[in-house]
Scaffold this motif. Structure first.
Motif, PDB file in Angstrom:
ATOM      1  N   UNK A 149      12.413   2.905  -2.581  1.00 19.55           N
ATOM      2  CA  UNK A 149      13.186   3.853  -3.385  1.00 19.55           C
ATOM      3  C   UNK A 149      12.933   3.615  -4.872  1.00 19.55           C
ATOM      4  N   UNK A 150      12.808   2.353  -5.268  1.00 19.12           N
ATOM      5  CA  UNK A 150      12.575   2.031  -6.682  1.00 19.12           C
ATOM      6  C   UNK A 150      11.251   2.615  -7.178  1.00 19.12           C
ATOM      7  N   UNK A 151      10.169   2.446  -6.416  1.00 18.17           N
ATOM      8  CA  UNK A 151       8.870   2.946  -6.884  1.00 18.17           C
ATOM      9  C   UNK A 151       8.829   4.468  -6.856  1.00 18.17           C
TER      10      UNK A 151
ATOM     11  N   UNK B 219       3.039  -3.193 -12.848  1.00 22.77           N
ATOM     12  CA  UNK B 219       4.438  -2.824 -13.069  1.00 22.77           C
ATOM     13  C   UNK B 219       5.056  -2.217 -11.820  1.00 22.77           C
ATOM     14  N   UNK B 220       4.305  -1.374 -11.128  1.00 22.20           N
ATOM     15  CA  UNK B 220       4.816  -0.734  -9.911  1.00 22.20           C
ATOM     16  C   UNK B 220       5.096  -1.783  -8.839  1.00 22.20           C
ATOM     17  N   UNK B 221       4.125  -2.638  -8.594  1.00 18.48           N
ATOM     18  CA  UNK B 221       4.336  -3.669  -7.569  1.00 18.48           C
ATOM     19  C   UNK B 221       5.410  -4.662  -7.994  1.00 18.48           C
ATOM     20  N   UNK B 222       5.514  -4.904  -9.315  1.00 17.56           N
ATOM     21  CA  UNK B 222       6.585  -5.775  -9.800  1.00 17.56           C
ATOM     22  C   UNK B 222       7.953  -5.178  -9.568  1.00 17.56           C
ATOM     23  N   UNK B 223       8.114  -3.886  -9.866  1.00 16.52           N
ATOM     24  CA  UNK B 223       9.387  -3.208  -9.617  1.00 16.52           C
ATOM     25  C   UNK B 223       9.726  -3.226  -8.127  1.00 16.52           C
ATOM     26  N   UNK B 224       8.715  -3.016  -7.287  1.00 15.36           N
ATOM     27  CA  UNK B 224       8.926  -3.048  -5.840  1.00 15.36           C
ATOM     28  C   UNK B 224       9.433  -4.419  -5.385  1.00 15.36           C
TER      29      UNK B 224
ATOM     30  N   UNK C  80       3.387   6.063  -2.541  1.00 20.76           N
ATOM     31  CA  UNK C  80       4.600   6.812  -2.906  1.00 20.76           C
ATOM     32  C   UNK C  80       4.711   6.979  -4.415  1.00 20.76           C
ATOM     33  N   UNK C  81       4.349   5.956  -5.172  1.00 23.40           N
ATOM     34  CA  UNK C  81       4.402   6.069  -6.635  1.00 23.40           C
ATOM     35  C   UNK C  81       3.434   7.148  -7.117  1.00 23.40           C
TER      36      UNK C  81
ATOM     37  N   UNK D 215       0.829  -1.211   0.000  1.00 24.41           N
ATOM     38  CA  UNK D 215       0.000   0.000   0.000  1.00 24.41           C
ATOM     39  C   UNK D 215       0.858   1.254   0.000  1.00 24.41           C
ATOM     40  N   UNK D 216       1.902   1.283   0.819  1.00 24.12           N
ATOM     41  CA  UNK D 216       2.789   2.450   0.865  1.00 24.12           C
ATOM     42  C   UNK D 216       3.525   2.605  -0.461  1.00 24.12           C
TER      43      UNK D 216
END
Length: 601
Positions: free
Chosen positions: A242-244, A224-229, A70-71, A65-66
């Motif tokens: 930091x990545x998102x 994609x966001x959760x995948x990058x995370x 943040x994204x 969720x955070x």
């Protein structure tokens, strides 16, 4: 257990909605009611125990969720906007923020007794305001334009920057606690940056080439966001946030990718996540608080309110065009918001797992700062602004929804009469034409959360819904009726009385007074303008009063607005027939001269 879990989550969802609705109703930041609801459900009544309710799923759920919050916040940081925000805002989000961080860390260490590493993390979280708390406060505060723009831009810019700052401090603490070297910390930061940039480039490529259909773009972006995370955390532990954040900043600054619909989706999703998250996190607070935290939290808040913010704001605004009165109000207003609450709770969960000394005090201290600043500043800022004589007078500006020729003509006539006019529409061609006419504009839907955060309504007190889309006019009327008052929203009809049918009418609570009279419609207004009718502004006198005006220009002239001797704007509508007096200025739609009409015939 499944039934109980489902019932409890549904209850939390309903309570979150109720808190958001109440905040909208009373024009206060929603975070205040969400945190108070969580405290009542958790420490006070004991009805909700998040650790037992979610068990091992609590930390992963909060982390995801955070990450999405943040994204969404970092996508709003546009680098090209930083050049135009003025010296005061640049100071507040740079060396002013650093000064606030250091002073808050010192206060947390020497007053609340936190270890220096936790104190610095508290300072990084506590120096962040945000649009979700600033914008509702500005609506009730109503300061002058310079103050409103400075505070609004500070919240917009420092929100993602503060999140990035806090994440870096957190990474440093975790690396130190796990015995990692500076090289490991650098690798963690580097991994987060690289994964974030790569994820943004890949997502932008897919969106730009239309390899994802439009109806799946919101879903694909979230995946994609959760995948990058997840990938970033798998490669280097704790680098996902930091990545998102980096991913959102990169996507938000790509001009070749259309992300407006993604922003709208992420705003709605963030509202849902924030509502659930804050109630759950506040319910996790333990009562009684750790030894000394109640008094320590109160003293840290007092230090933040009366020392940290005044000193950092005064330092940041040195050399700006703001006078001392404006700087004094800015030095008082700095409510803390979503980033501080959400990120502090997530960091506290992780730091407690690592048994970092003082981690259990982080959330109570941050929540004390949030609740204290929101309550105190909401209660006192309007009176302080009046005392400093920097509050806006009664708002007499006009928000015009619609950017077609009819709406632009009406907006231009009001601007010529020295009223602040803001033209808003999601039709780019119309907005561009309005800008070419010198009108102040906002591109987007007036009822979106993006407009709530970014549209400057300082000095605006009326809505004229004049777009060609009947349903959106009604939606705008409902949205701004609570903002401006039932008697200060108007709608130009799209259908004549004989064309309206009971099945096509809206319910009574959606209705607003018909602008310019019951029989005036948008189509009729446009047709009259195409036939040569024009909007004329005239000052009435004892020798040239309203009957003389009608005699000269014709009884078919349509009275649009009247401006009293003291500058008060009066709007002609189906519920208010104006009776212009000598000394008024009238704005009237008048027919073309008779010889011109005959020539056309």
């Amino acid at each position: 257990m499944i039934v109980n879990l489902a019932l409890m989550l549904t209850l939390l969802l309903v309570i979150g909605f109720a808190a958001q609705w109440l905040a909208w109703r009373v024009k206060l930041p929603a975070i205040l009611f969400l945190l108070l609801a969580g405290i009542l459900l958790g420490p006070v009544s004991g009805l909700v125990e998040p650790d037992k309710l979610l068990g091992k799923w609590l930390f992963p759920a909060v982390s995801l969720a955070v990450a999405l919050i943040l994204f969404e916040g970092s996508m709003t940081l546009r680098f090209h906007e930083l050049r135009g925000i003025g010296r005061a805002v640049r100071g507040l989000v740079s060396y002013g923020a650093v000064a606030a961080l250091l002073m808050l860390a010192a206060a947390a260490h020497w007053i609340a007794g936190l270890e220096w590493q936790i104190a610095f993390l508290f300072g990084a979280l506590g120096c962040v305001t945000g649009p979700t708390v600033i914008v509702p406060m500005l609506r009730t505060l109503r300061p002058d334009a310079k103050i409103a723009n400075t505070l609004r831009w500070e919240g917009i810019v420092i929100d993602p920057l503060g999140a990035l700052f806090a994440v870096l401090v957190f990474e440093a603490i975790v690396s130190r606690e796990q015995g990692h070297s500076i090289g490991v910390f650098a690798a963690t930061v580097g991994s987060g940056v690289v994964i974030g940039v790569i994820g943004a480039i890949v997502l932008a490529f897919l969106l730009r080439r239309h390899l994802i259909p439009e109806y799946l773009q919101n879903f694909g972006t979230m995946a994609a966001v959760l995948g990058a995370f997840a990938v970033s955390n798998a490669i280097t532990h704790e680098s996902g946030l930091l990545a998102v954040t980096i991913m959102g900043i990169v996507i938000g600054n790509r001009r070749d990718v259309h992300i407006d619909h993604i922003m709208d989706f992420k705003e709605d999703l963030s509202t849902l996540l924030v509502s659930l998250l804050f109630v759950i996190l506040a319910a996790r607070l333990h009562w009684p608080l750790p030894d000394g935290m109640l008094l320590g939290g109160a003293l840290v808040f007092l230090a933040a309110q009366f020392v940290v913010r005044p000193v950092s704001a005064w330092l940041a605004t040195l050399g700006s065009t703001l006078n001392w009165r404006q700087r004094a109000l800015i030095a008082w207003v700095a409510p803390r918001g979503i980033v501080a609450a959400a990120v502090s709770a997530l960091f506290a969960l992780r730091l407690e797992e690592l048994r970092v000394p003082g981690a259990e005090a982080l959330v109570p201290l941050v929540f004390s700062l949030i609740i204290g600043t929101v309550i105190v500043q909401s209660a006192t800022s309007r009176q302080l602004a009046r005392w400093l004589r920097v509050a806006e007078p009664e708002p007499d500006g006009v928000l015009v929804f619609g950017a077609d020729p009819v709406a632009r003509a009406v907006a231009a006539s009001l601007k010529a009469a020295d009223f602040r006019v803001l033209v808003v529409d999601d039709d780019w061609e119309g907005v561009r034409a309005a800008r070419m006419q010198g009108l102040e504009t906002f591109f987007g839907s007036p009822t979106s959360q993006h407009a709530d955060h970014h549209m400057d309504l300082t000095g605006i007190g009326r809505l004229l819904a004049m777009s060609t889309r009947r349903e959106l006019n009604s939606l705008a009327v409902v949205h701004y009726r609570q903002e401006f008052g039932r008697e200060r929203v108007y709608r130009l009809r799209n259908l004549a009385p004989e064309e309206r049918h009971d099945r096509r009418n809206f319910a009574g609570n959606l209705l607003a007074p018909a602008l310019f009279g019951e029989n005036m419609t948008h189509g009729r207004f446009a047709e009259m303008m195409s036939e040569g009718w024009r909007i004329k502004s005239t000052k009435l006198t004892e020798t040239f009063d309203w009957p003389h005006f009608v005699e000269q220009y014709g009884s078919e002239s349509v009275l649009l607005f009247g401006i009293g001797e003291r500058g008060a704007l009066r709007v002609a509508s189906s519920k208010r027939e104006l009776d212009p007096k000598p000394g008024w200025t009238v704005i009237v739609l008048v027919p073309p001269p008779r010889q011109e009409t005959e020539a056309v015939a």
